[in-house]
Design a protein around this motif. Sequence first.
Motif, PDB file in Angstrom:
ATOM      1  N   ASN A  26       0.276  31.816   4.817  1.00 47.42           N
ATOM      2  CA  ASN A  26       1.062  32.946   5.302  1.00 47.42           C
ATOM      3  C   ASN A  26       1.008  34.139   4.347  1.00 47.42           C
ATOM      4  O   ASN A  26       1.108  35.290   4.787  1.00 47.42           O
ATOM      5  N   ARG A  27       0.803  33.895   3.063  1.00 50.23           N
ATOM      6  CA  ARG A  27       0.560  35.013   2.150  1.00 50.23           C
ATOM      7  C   ARG A  27      -0.790  35.656   2.457  1.00 50.23           C
ATOM      8  O   ARG A  27      -0.934  36.882   2.411  1.00 50.23           O
ATOM      9  N   MET A  28      -1.790  34.827   2.759  1.00 51.53           N
ATOM     10  CA  MET A  28      -3.092  35.361   3.152  1.00 51.53           C
ATOM     11  C   MET A  28      -2.974  36.155   4.446  1.00 51.53           C
ATOM     12  O   MET A  28      -3.527  37.256   4.566  1.00 51.53           O
ATOM     13  N   ARG A  29      -2.256  35.614   5.423  1.00 51.42           N
ATOM     14  CA  ARG A  29      -2.093  36.327   6.697  1.00 51.42           C
ATOM     15  C   ARG A  29      -1.375  37.655   6.499  1.00 51.42           C
ATOM     16  O   ARG A  29      -1.712  38.655   7.138  1.00 51.42           O
ATOM     17  N   ALA A  30      -0.405  37.675   5.605  1.00 47.39           N
ATOM     18  CA  ALA A  30       0.296  38.935   5.326  1.00 47.39           C
ATOM     19  C   ALA A  30      -0.664  39.971   4.753  1.00 47.39           C
ATOM     20  O   ALA A  30      -0.561  41.174   5.067  1.00 47.39           O
ATOM     21  N   ASP A  31      -1.634  39.525   3.940  1.00 41.43           N
ATOM     22  CA  ASP A  31      -2.640  40.440   3.402  1.00 41.43           C
ATOM     23  C   ASP A  31      -3.434  41.116   4.511  1.00 41.43           C
ATOM     24  O   ASP A  31      -3.909  42.241   4.353  1.00 41.43           O
ATOM     25  N   PHE A  32      -3.591  40.407   5.631  1.00 41.30           N
ATOM     26  CA  PHE A  32      -4.354  40.918   6.770  1.00 41.30           C
ATOM     27  C   PHE A  32      -3.460  41.548   7.836  1.00 41.30           C
ATOM     28  O   PHE A  32      -3.928  41.884   8.924  1.00 41.30           O
ATOM     29  N   GLY A  33      -2.170  41.679   7.528  1.00 38.88           N
ATOM     30  CA  GLY A  33      -1.243  42.281   8.480  1.00 38.88           C
ATOM     31  C   GLY A  33      -0.921  41.387   9.664  1.00 38.88           C
ATOM     32  O   GLY A  33      -0.533  41.877  10.729  1.00 38.88           O
ATOM     33  N   LEU A  34      -1.058  40.063   9.482  1.00 36.20           N
ATOM     34  CA  LEU A  34      -0.820  39.110  10.559  1.00 36.20           C
ATOM     35  C   LEU A  34       0.536  38.443  10.383  1.00 36.20           C
ATOM     36  O   LEU A  34       1.027  38.274   9.267  1.00 36.20           O
ATOM     37  N   ASP A  35       1.133  38.021  11.503  1.00 36.73           N
ATOM     38  CA  ASP A  35       2.427  37.355  11.467  1.00 36.73           C
ATOM     39  C   ASP A  35       2.297  35.953  10.864  1.00 36.73           C
ATOM     40  O   ASP A  35       1.243  35.315  10.959  1.00 36.73           O
ATOM     41  N   ALA A  36       3.382  35.487  10.292  1.00 37.72           N
ATOM     42  CA  ALA A  36       3.419  34.132   9.751  1.00 37.72           C
ATOM     43  C   ALA A  36       3.298  33.119  10.883  1.00 37.72           C
ATOM     44  O   ALA A  36       3.697  33.375  12.027  1.00 37.72           O
TER      45      ALA A  36
END
Length: 232
Positions: free
Chosen positions: A31-41
């Motif tokens: 989820n930290r990686m997804r946040a880097d890409f602007g994606l929801d958890a």
Amino acid sequence: MKAGHAAIRGVIVDLDGTMLDTVPDFHVAINRMRADFGLDAISHERIEQLVGKGSENLIRGVLAIDFDGAGVEQRISDAMAAYQRHYLAINGDHSALYDGVLAGLDAMKSMGLRMACVTNKPIAFAAPLLEKKGLASYFEVVYGGECLPRKKPDPMPLLQVCADFALPPGQVVAIGDSSNDAEAARAAGCFVLTVPYGYNHGQPVHEIESDGIVESLLQAATLISSHNHTAN
């Protein structure tokens, strides 16, 4: 394991879902990686279904939630780098030993069994995790997913352990939580025991062909001891 067979001299133990519940670590790092890409958890449960076939497969599955095949390919390199950075930062912080793991490993060690850990997790993650959780000293050999040309469910890592220990596969049992472990063990000619509490890609462990389901590594050690007392 079957009556009349040779005594068990070696054990190959899986890591994620067998010795450690590592999904909480995956959950944080992904989820930290997804946040880097602007994606929801995404949820713990969704991640659990993707665990077990190596990090690249995991991250491809995570990206496929939001992108088509071309979109996944476009982002996989950066996503892997971000995931690895975040995972290494928290490796082991949120994971926990399953019940009976240390007692089971102690029992196996006291029986004089040769012990290896074979995981599809990259060795750069697996080795420090084993150290952090007090497991490293039990294993003579540790293979991560990239240590050999092929990983589970291919039998290569298990056959390599048999060669390392100079044991025939019929004297070695693999213990894991998924079809990957069972398929690799069957193809290698090893016995296989499965635990019911792991991940197995969202499929019931009872659907896996194995030599028995054990509730813990301690129960596995007890079963091996019983087998060895009656073995030829």
